[in-house]
Design a protein around this motif. Sequence first.
Motif, PDB file in Angstrom:
ATOM      1  N   ASP A 248       9.268 -27.066  -2.066  1.00 64.18           N
ATOM      2  CA  ASP A 248       8.923 -26.137  -0.987  1.00 64.18           C
ATOM      3  C   ASP A 248       7.972 -25.052  -1.476  1.00 64.18           C
ATOM      4  N   ASP A 249       8.174 -24.593  -2.706  1.00 65.39           N
ATOM      5  CA  ASP A 249       7.255 -23.607  -3.285  1.00 65.39           C
ATOM      6  C   ASP A 249       5.846 -24.173  -3.362  1.00 65.39           C
ATOM      7  N   PHE A 250       5.742 -25.404  -3.852  1.00 64.80           N
ATOM      8  CA  PHE A 250       4.423 -26.038  -3.974  1.00 64.80           C
ATOM      9  C   PHE A 250       3.738 -26.139  -2.612  1.00 64.80           C
ATOM     10  N   LYS A 251       4.509 -26.553  -1.614  1.00 69.90           N
ATOM     11  CA  LYS A 251       3.943 -26.694  -0.269  1.00 69.90           C
ATOM     12  C   LYS A 251       3.425 -25.364   0.260  1.00 69.90           C
ATOM     13  N   ASP A 252       4.205 -24.298   0.062  1.00 70.34           N
ATOM     14  CA  ASP A 252       3.783 -22.971   0.515  1.00 70.34           C
ATOM     15  C   ASP A 252       2.474 -22.550  -0.153  1.00 70.34           C
ATOM     16  N   ILE A 253       2.395 -22.751  -1.453  1.00 74.79           N
ATOM     17  CA  ILE A 253       1.210 -22.333  -2.216  1.00 74.79           C
ATOM     18  C   ILE A 253      -0.013 -23.143  -1.792  1.00 74.79           C
ATOM     19  N   GLU A 254       0.175 -24.431  -1.614  1.00 73.41           N
ATOM     20  CA  GLU A 254      -0.941 -25.299  -1.217  1.00 73.41           C
ATOM     21  C   GLU A 254      -1.497 -24.893   0.143  1.00 73.41           C
ATOM     22  N   GLU A 255      -0.606 -24.539   1.059  1.00 70.36           N
ATOM     23  CA  GLU A 255      -1.055 -24.100   2.388  1.00 70.36           C
ATOM     24  C   GLU A 255      -1.770 -22.757   2.303  1.00 70.36           C
ATOM     25  N   LEU A 256      -1.264 -21.854   1.475  1.00 66.46           N
ATOM     26  CA  LEU A 256      -1.886 -20.538   1.319  1.00 66.46           C
ATOM     27  C   LEU A 256      -3.288 -20.663   0.737  1.00 66.46           C
ATOM     28  N   LEU A 257      -3.418 -21.482  -0.300  1.00 68.34           N
ATOM     29  CA  LEU A 257      -4.697 -21.595  -1.009  1.00 68.34           C
ATOM     30  C   LEU A 257      -5.597 -22.688  -0.436  1.00 68.34           C
ATOM     31  N   ARG A 258      -5.027 -23.507   0.454  1.00 70.81           N
ATOM     32  CA  ARG A 258      -5.762 -24.621   1.044  1.00 70.81           C
ATOM     33  C   ARG A 258      -6.291 -25.570  -0.038  1.00 70.81           C
ATOM     34  N   ILE A 259      -5.374 -25.967  -0.891  1.00 68.93           N
ATOM     35  CA  ILE A 259      -5.708 -26.905  -1.960  1.00 68.93           C
ATOM     36  C   ILE A 259      -4.731 -28.078  -1.915  1.00 68.93           C
ATOM     37  N   SER A 260      -5.072 -29.158  -2.579  1.00 70.49           N
ATOM     38  CA  SER A 260      -4.216 -30.343  -2.602  1.00 70.49           C
ATOM     39  C   SER A 260      -3.081 -30.158  -3.605  1.00 70.49           C
ATOM     40  N   HIS A 261      -2.081 -31.008  -3.474  1.00 72.76           N
ATOM     41  CA  HIS A 261      -0.953 -30.979  -4.391  1.00 72.76           C
ATOM     42  C   HIS A 261      -1.423 -31.263  -5.816  1.00 72.76           C
ATOM     43  N   GLU A 262      -2.343 -32.208  -5.947  1.00 78.35           N
ATOM     44  CA  GLU A 262      -2.856 -32.565  -7.275  1.00 78.35           C
ATOM     45  C   GLU A 262      -3.607 -31.400  -7.908  1.00 78.35           C
ATOM     46  N   THR A 263      -4.362 -30.675  -7.090  1.00 76.13           N
ATOM     47  CA  THR A 263      -5.101 -29.522  -7.616  1.00 76.13           C
ATOM     48  C   THR A 263      -4.142 -28.438  -8.097  1.00 76.13           C
ATOM     49  N   LEU A 264      -3.085 -28.203  -7.325  1.00 80.64           N
ATOM     50  CA  LEU A 264      -2.106 -27.192  -7.725  1.00 80.64           C
ATOM     51  C   LEU A 264      -1.421 -27.583  -9.032  1.00 80.64           C
ATOM     52  N   LEU A 265      -0.970 -28.823  -9.120  1.00 79.40           N
ATOM     53  CA  LEU A 265      -0.315 -29.267 -10.345  1.00 79.40           C
ATOM     54  C   LEU A 265      -1.246 -29.123 -11.539  1.00 79.40           C
ATOM     55  N   GLY A 266      -2.514 -29.441 -11.342  1.00 81.59           N
ATOM     56  CA  GLY A 266      -3.481 -29.297 -12.422  1.00 81.59           C
ATOM     57  C   GLY A 266      -3.619 -27.847 -12.856  1.00 81.59           C
ATOM     58  N   ARG A 267      -3.664 -26.935 -11.902  1.00 85.01           N
ATOM     59  CA  ARG A 267      -3.799 -25.513 -12.235  1.00 85.01           C
ATOM     60  C   ARG A 267      -2.554 -24.976 -12.940  1.00 85.01           C
ATOM     61  N   LEU A 268      -1.397 -25.557 -12.625  1.00 84.10           N
ATOM     62  CA  LEU A 268      -0.157 -25.138 -13.262  1.00 84.10           C
ATOM     63  C   LEU A 268       0.071 -25.850 -14.595  1.00 84.10           C
ATOM     64  N   GLY A 269      -0.790 -26.786 -14.923  1.00 91.68           N
ATOM     65  CA  GLY A 269      -0.633 -27.523 -16.161  1.00 91.68           C
ATOM     66  C   GLY A 269       0.504 -28.518 -16.134  1.00 91.68           C
TER      67      GLY A 269
END
Length: 289
Positions: A248-269
């Motif tokens: 749920d945290d990932f989903k919230d962040i992705e919607e806020l930043l308008r980025i894909s799940h893969e992009t978020l995971l990459g940024r988080l390492g």
Amino acid sequence: MRDASNATLEGWVAFMSDKPLPVLARTTRELAQLREAENTVSARTIAQVILHDPLMTLRVLAFIEAKRGRSQHTDITTIERALMMIGITPFFNHFESMPTLEEHLHDHQQALLGVMRVIARARKASGWAREWALMRHDIDVDEITVATLLHDVAEILCWVFAPKLSLKLRDLLRANPTMRTAAAQKVVFNVTSHDLQLALAKTWRLPALLVELMGGSAHPSPRVRNVQYAVNLARHSAKGWDDPALPDDFKDIEELLRISHETLLGRLGLPMDGSPPPAPPDHAAPDTD
């Protein structure tokens, strides 16, 4: 305040607000080094040291508000602007001698470990929040950084000034993993951390904007969500990257930043191939140097 069964919100505020705030020993050392070059050091360089330490950050903001003149109509919401208002030499003179957290909790090593973990979590959250604010082209990234760093300052202060009760709260939550944190806080402290934080912020006359960013609302703005989502991610990932709240945290962040799940995971390492994730951010030894 050894027995909090009859404690009130007003009592806790009075108990915590009339004591000098200790800061990290690392902060005192680094500021002492910077003072040796005070004629050339910049406010930004000093601010970077202060923003490593939520307690020192709170000290500076409370000081600037206490000294605020009637002619000052603009809130000071960042550390760099606070330093410019105070002045470099007056800053070093005023904050020359401060108690350290390590000395304050010398006889409470488990509480020291507990508060260091919260501070490490706050730093991790503020780093994420700052990165996301830059991605969002926020109007003032430094405000987001400060608000996130201070988001859980009441929890920090409970560890500092009520170490035995904070350990009791920790043990209660460990024994009852489904218990809501606010409910456990009411049992142990007779108040919630959220209510205590708002009351302390009022006592220290912290800027309304920072309080808004720290406290959330029924209809939070993107700036408030930026802070809250970073705090949530830091809190949940500290339990392990397999924590059930993280999707749920990932989903919230992705919607806020308008980025894909893969992009978020990459940024988080984080790995995207199903391999075991790395250790959570504050599983490492706390910074007590």
